[in-house]
Every structure is written in structure tokens, then in C-alpha cells.
Design a protein around this motif. Sequence first.
Motif, PDB file in Angstrom:
ATOM      1  N   ASN A 144      60.918  36.786  53.418  1.00  0.00           N
ATOM      2  CA  ASN A 144      60.969  38.200  53.799  1.00  0.00           C
ATOM      3  C   ASN A 144      59.598  38.873  53.798  1.00  0.00           C
ATOM      4  O   ASN A 144      59.508  40.102  53.852  1.00  0.00           O
ATOM      5  N   SER A 145      58.545  38.074  53.703  1.00  0.00           N
ATOM      6  CA  SER A 145      57.198  38.624  53.491  1.00  0.00           C
ATOM      7  C   SER A 145      56.500  39.062  54.767  1.00  0.00           C
ATOM      8  O   SER A 145      55.441  39.686  54.712  1.00  0.00           O
ATOM      9  N   GLY A 146      57.026  38.723  55.930  1.00  0.00           N
ATOM     10  CA  GLY A 146      56.345  39.057  57.173  1.00  0.00           C
ATOM     11  C   GLY A 146      55.469  37.944  57.694  1.00  0.00           C
ATOM     12  O   GLY A 146      54.843  38.079  58.761  1.00  0.00           O
ATOM     13  N   THR A 148      54.639  34.415  59.513  1.00  0.00           N
ATOM     14  CA  THR A 148      55.288  33.734  60.634  1.00  0.00           C
ATOM     15  C   THR A 148      56.143  32.598  60.098  1.00  0.00           C
ATOM     16  O   THR A 148      55.893  32.120  58.980  1.00  0.00           O
ATOM     17  N   PRO A 407      60.803  49.573  51.661  1.00  0.00           N
ATOM     18  CA  PRO A 407      59.427  49.330  52.116  1.00  0.00           C
ATOM     19  C   PRO A 407      58.430  50.150  51.286  1.00  0.00           C
ATOM     20  O   PRO A 407      58.554  51.367  51.160  1.00  0.00           O
ATOM     21  N   VAL A 411      55.073  46.783  52.721  1.00  0.00           N
ATOM     22  CA  VAL A 411      55.609  45.527  52.187  1.00  0.00           C
ATOM     23  C   VAL A 411      57.086  45.725  51.864  1.00  0.00           C
ATOM     24  O   VAL A 411      57.436  46.637  51.100  1.00  0.00           O
TER      25      VAL A 411
END
Length: 563
Positions: A144-146, A148, A407, A411
Motif C-alpha cells: 500500500n506504499s505507492g 510500483t 492519508p 502517505v
Amino acid sequence: MFSYIADTLRANPQLAIFLTLAIGYWIGARKLGSFSLGAVTGTLLAGIVIGQLGIEISGQVKSIFFIMFLFAVGFGVGPQFVRGIASDGLPQAIFAAVVSVLCLLSVYLAAILAGYGPGLAAGLLAGAQTISASIGLATDAINNSGLTPEQAKAELNLIPVAYAITYLFGTVGTGWVLAFFGPKILGVDMVAECKRYEREMSIGAPESGFLSGRRKRELRAYRVREGGKAVGMTVAQAERDLLPGERLFVEGMRSGGEIIAYTPETTFKAGDVVAIAGRRELLVNVLGQGVEVDDVELLDVPVEAVDVLLTNKDLDGRTLAEAAESPFARGVFLNSIRRGSTAVNIPVLPQTKLNRGDILRVAGSKASIDRFVAAAGFADRPLTVTNMTLVGLAIMIGGLIGAYVLPIGGVPITLSTSGGALIAGIFVGWLRTVKPQIGNVPQPTLWFMNSVGLNVFIAIVGISSGPTFIAGLKEAGFGIFFWGLFATAVPMLLAPLIGKYIFRFDPAINLGCCGGARTSTASVAMVGEMAKSDVPMLGYTVPYAVGNTLLTLWGLVIVLLIL
């Protein structure tokens, strides 16, 4: 044959999971002296090897078993966790929080100095602090960290690498530091300190020693002699004064040739036959000097031994000596006290304090046991059926809460459904000590959810990372072992000093608190073996409950700190 097996495992990954579990539990049970890898590490290593076959397994399977595991963890630690936060266990709970933060900071510092990313940092945390459960929350956080998908996969593949390298010293080193350096850091003789503590805790015991679960009790019948000491005594007086300080109970009475209903005020007459329960040596060596009668009908008293879940808040914090004076304790003999999710055996001493949620193993006549259960709590008789309505709803509600995303600074912060299941387990585990009627998860089921749930998760982690494990090992380098040594040793070297000078724990339980805060049962067992006493376990349960919860959550936190 090998090609057939390999192709079958690829086509049927569920078989690969069961093969991994079988090999992992077998490896984990092998001992080198007193040391064993344990089922988790054995399963991880087996999974890595089997994973070389290139077996693909759905991530949903991993999530289901991990959520089941975390709920079981929370259910087990719930009573002690809440007690530590809300009552006189607060100093130990705060201590556990401090030590848990030290563990997190030591891993964070090592990761920053070594330049590790979130994958190696999470694996370092899980291995150096031997908290396998943190891997699941770290996995959720990375997903879920963003990052890729390719970046996330690369980081996830590094977690088992760091875990496998650092776990060995994480397990052995904790026990070694506490058992061998701990007494030197405190400047005490642990054997002498534990003996001193036991003496202090034994205040109120009779000269012949406090009632211990290791002594057998019996029910025998005696005739009251003409002119004997008991003539003219009431039942209550006889129980109190025949052998002062000892626990003797009248369980039946025959007068005038007939079995009669008696009360505490009933008076003994010469010729009465009385059934008395007590320690065997007292009945044989003291009362045995009188006239013993084999009165089959009188001695035919239903007896039982049962586990009682202590729920009465009025008994919470009371010593055994105080509880023994209560009317409902009449006729009941205490065999053992088990406390916490690991069912630690607590020393049975007069000044030992009862905790709400303790499991008391008591024996006595059925009438006495029923009276005790009605006053003290809930008869935790063996069950084979789990209340799956309770389990299912708790996990679902906890998951809904945990899945909420907040958020912060761009993050996404979330406990994840796994963290929600842990919190739900803690709440339900505590609630059962207040309302045991809500249902239960029997101990065998709890073991399955806890051990097998975690190891299925670990097996899939190992199998999935198997093909890239060697490459990850080259990337991590052997230096991570020394960073693991640093992250394991530093908190355990500081913890006894913090317990001594800031929290002022008794030296006899200080190291037990340290081992509990690090969720290391093996280290406290080593301390107890070195001290030749179970006293250190008195400091274990509350810190374990708090430490187990926080160290698991640190899997999420370490990823957020490193990103």
C-alpha cells in the motif's frame, strides 16, 4: 519421478504448502543440544527450497491464514494487555512499550546506517526481534506504499532473506544476553534473589509449607472418640482449630447411624463418623492416630478437578492467602495457576496475586467446586467446538476498522485488515474474561490458528520468494547478520538497567519483564533455569502481551519510517 512430483506441485500449489509445513515442522523440532530452529524458521527454509521449483500461490490464501493467526494472537494476549493498560500492571506495560520502542529504534538505526530499504528493514525487525507476525503487516504496508508493483515485489522478496539471516541470533542471543549478562548487569545473584522473593511471597504459609499442587489430597473417614479433642466442636471450629493453619474440610457426616445434612454450626458428638478432606500426609500422620473408618457410603462424595477462568473483579489483585479466607474457597484445593496466552505457570505462594483472566486448576467435591465457580468465574471445561460466529464477526468488524486509510503527508496510513484482526482479537479475548458466555476458542483450536495460521503464511512467503532468494542474499550481504546482532543485543542490554533504575522492578522479576517485553519465552525459561526458580515468570505475562502487540505493529511502522 522428480519431474512428476515437481509438475504436480506446480499444478497443485496446495500440496506444496502441506509439504512445506511437514518438512518445516520436522526441521524445527530437531535439536542441537538445547537449541532448535523452531517451526517458523524451519518452514521458511523449507519453503525457500521448495520454491526453487517456481510454484505460484494466490496471495489470498496467505492473507486468510495470517488474519486467522493475528486474531488468535490478540485473543490470547487480550486479558493481560488490557490489565497492563488499566490496572496495577501499568508499570510493566509501560516498560514493555519502552523496550518495544528501543527494539524499533535499534532496527531503524541499523537500517539507516546500512542503507537498507523497507524490505530488508522489515526482515531485520522480524528476525532480530523474533517477531514473525510483523512480516504480514510489513507486507501490507509495502503493498500500500505507492511503490510500483515491480518495486514492491523486489522489496517483499528481501524480507525473508533478512529474516532468515538474523533470526538465529535473535533467538539464541536474547536468551544468552538475559541469562548470562542480565545478572551481571543488575549486580545480583539470581538464585539468592529468587529464594528471597519466594520467602517474602510465602508469608502466611503454615509451618509445614503452603499448599502446593504437587501434594496429593485425600478424603478419609474418622470416628469421633469419647473424650476426644473434636467432641463438642462445631464443624467450623474443627476446620479451623484441629490443625491450625492447615486446610481441612468436612465433606460428610454420619450421626446416630445416619448420614445427615450438616452446617458450619453442627456439633460433633462421640461416635459420629466424619469424612475429612485434606493433604494426605496430614490425614495419615496426624488424624490417622484416631479411629479411621471405611465408610463407603459416607466417602462416596462426587469430586472433580476443573479449570476455572477467573472473572470476578473483586478477586483481581487479591493474594491467595486472602482468597483462601473467603467462604466460597472452603473445600477447594488449588493445584496451579496459568496466566497469559502462553499459559505460563505462576508460582503458587500465599502472597501470589490473582489476575482477572487467570486459569485456576482447582480440585474438590462437586458441591465445593460449584460454589467456587459461581463466585470466582467460569468453569472452563474442555470443549471441542469453536464459536465461529464470534470469530467470524470479530475478524470482519476488526478488518473493516483496520482497512480504513488515513492519508498523512501524502502517505496512506492504515492498520490494514490484518492489524484490525489483531485489535479485534485483543478486545474479544479481554471481553471473554468479563462475559465468558460470549463463547470460546478452545486451546487446541487456538494452537491451530496460531501455529498453523502463521506457518502457512510463512510457507507461502518462502515458496514465493524461493526463486529470488539467492539473488536477494547476494544483495543483502552477510553484513546484515552483524546488524541483526546489534539490533538484538542493544535493547536487551539496556532493558535490565531501565527496569532497575527507572521502574525499580524487583531483581527477581526484572529479567522476566525484559524477556516478556521481547516476547521471548525461551529467554525467560533460560533465566528461570539459571535461577532454579519459576519466579521470573511473574514478570513475564503483562510485558509479553504489550510487547507482542507493539512489535507486531512495528512491521507497519518500520516500513513507513524507511520509505
